[in-house]
Scaffold this active site. Structure first.
Site, short mmCIF file in Angstrom:
data_model
loop_
_atom_site.label_atom_id
_atom_site.label_comp_id
_atom_site.label_asym_id
_atom_site.label_seq_id
_atom_site.Cartn_x
_atom_site.Cartn_y
_atom_site.Cartn_z
N CYS A 136 -58.64 16.93 14.56
CA CYS A 136 -57.63 17.83 13.99
C CYS A 136 -58.07 19.28 14.06
O CYS A 136 -58.89 19.72 13.24
CB CYS A 136 -57.31 17.42 12.56
N CYS A 139 -57.16 21.37 10.98
CA CYS A 139 -58.04 21.11 9.83
C CYS A 139 -59.41 21.76 10.03
O CYS A 139 -59.96 22.36 9.12
CB CYS A 139 -58.27 19.61 9.63
N ASP A 140 -59.99 21.60 11.21
CA ASP A 140 -61.42 21.90 11.38
C ASP A 140 -61.72 23.07 12.31
O ASP A 140 -62.87 23.51 12.38
CB ASP A 140 -62.14 20.65 11.91
#
Ligand code: NDP
Length: 312
Positions: A136, A139-140
């Protein structure tokens, strides 16, 4: 089998399932939530969550899911650590079976079974999970700003993740296993137009290297057979997701990729009293906060459905 007909059974324990539980419990629907095989869902394999509003310093994914569970329990949700592996939506009362074989009846069902990222299956991928290996970018990606990264995949997800990362990383290497991408034309054009995004055609991942964190990636050109090494601090796998919807076949309408179909702007499925939320019905946004939002919608839709039927 008991004779009890529950008001609401929630299947799944990610942000969508727990949010549905919080709303349903506070509406006196006495919900029962089955967690499934991976209690907490995809956030259990996420380290820091920095984009969920309300956590200014960020929070660890597993801790956040524990908080969600506690909040759902506080209002009386019964949480059962089992998997639902069969359903029957043929009648006005819906039937589900847990992995122990228990048959459970409910007036309403909220589906929040999520989706699972597909992985390449390399041992190094598993070993460096959360140490630079991620599925992701939204997300990261932020943790790797200013660093070179690798993305693998040739579909819309890979194209989207690679162009997103190119805004914060000096060089993004996109590994495409064929000589063309599966992504939509517009996304492909975006990829090819992005100067710091280097597409490696006909390229497969051999190994992700690094002891404690991702340091480089060994790749192989499957036309020439040549191997080479790309220096990178992160490895984003974007080869697709699989919605966890197998058990709802043939009862619920799904799209070609097996995502549940809902009536736009609602959580209604094609079966009365069955509502769908979270990643099981969303391949576009796939965020904890959007999943939580649709979990809330499903609980409100279920509450209105039960009230209209005179059940609550
Ligand atoms: P897709 O299934 O469309 O694409 C997967 C990609 O990963 C393909 O290019 C495939 O290669 C590649 N791949 C699969 N397995 C491997 C492997 N083992 N090694 C290397 N590469 C591999 O998945 P997506 O997640 O990209 O998209 C899913 C659906 O969601 C699609 O319908 C897409 O259009 C949609 N979507 C829409 C978006 C939007 O509208 N904004 C954003 C994201 C997704 P190959 O082509 O060779 O099979």
């Amino acid at each position: 089998m008991s004779n009890t007909i529950h008001n609401c059974v929630i299947i799944g324990s990610g942000p969508a399932g727990y949010t549905a539980a919080i709303y349903a419990a506070r509406a006196n629907m006495n919900p029962i939530l089955y967690t499934g095989k991976e209690p907490g869902g995809q956030l259990m394999i996420t380290n820091d969550v920095e984009n969920y509003p309300g956590y200014p310093d960020g929070i660890m994914g597993p801790e956040m899911m524990q908080d969600f569970a506690k909040q759902a329990e506080r209002f009386g949700t019964k949480i059962i650590g089992e998997m639902i592996d069969k359903v029957d939506f043929s009648g006005p009362v819906h039937k589900v079976w847990s992995e122990t074989g228990e048959e459970v009846h409910a007036h309403s069902i909220i589906i929040a079974t999520g989706a699972s990222a597909k992985w390449l299956g390399l041992p190094s991928e598993e070993r460096l999970m959360n140490q630079g290996v991620s599925a992701c970018a939204v997300c990261d990606g932020f943790f790797f700003r200013g660093k070179d990264v690798v993305v693998v995949g040739g579909g819309d997800t890979a194209a989207e993740e690679a162009t997103y990362l190119a805004k914060m990383c000096p060089t993004v290497h996109l590994l495409v296993r064929r000589d063309e991408m599966r992504a939509s034309k517009i996304m492909q054009e975006r990829v090819l137009r992005t100067e710091n995004l280097k597409v490696h055609w006909n390229t497969e991942t051999v190994e992700i290297n690094g002891e404690e964190a991702v340091e480089s990636v060994t790749v192989k050109n499957n036309k020439s057979g040549e191997t080479s090494t790309i220096q990178a601090s992160a490895f984003f796998v974007a080869i697709g997701h699989k919605p966890n919807t197998d058990i709802f076949n043939p009862w619920l309408d799904m799209d070609d990729n097996k995502y549940l179909k809902t009536t736009p702007g609602t959580s209604y499925t094609n079966v009365e009293g069955v509502f769908a939320s979270g990643d099981a019905q969303d391949h576009v946004y796939r965020q904890a906060v959007t999943a939580a939002g649709t979990g809330c919608m499903a609980a409100l839709d279920a509450e209105r459905y039960l009230a209209a039927k005179g059940i609550i």
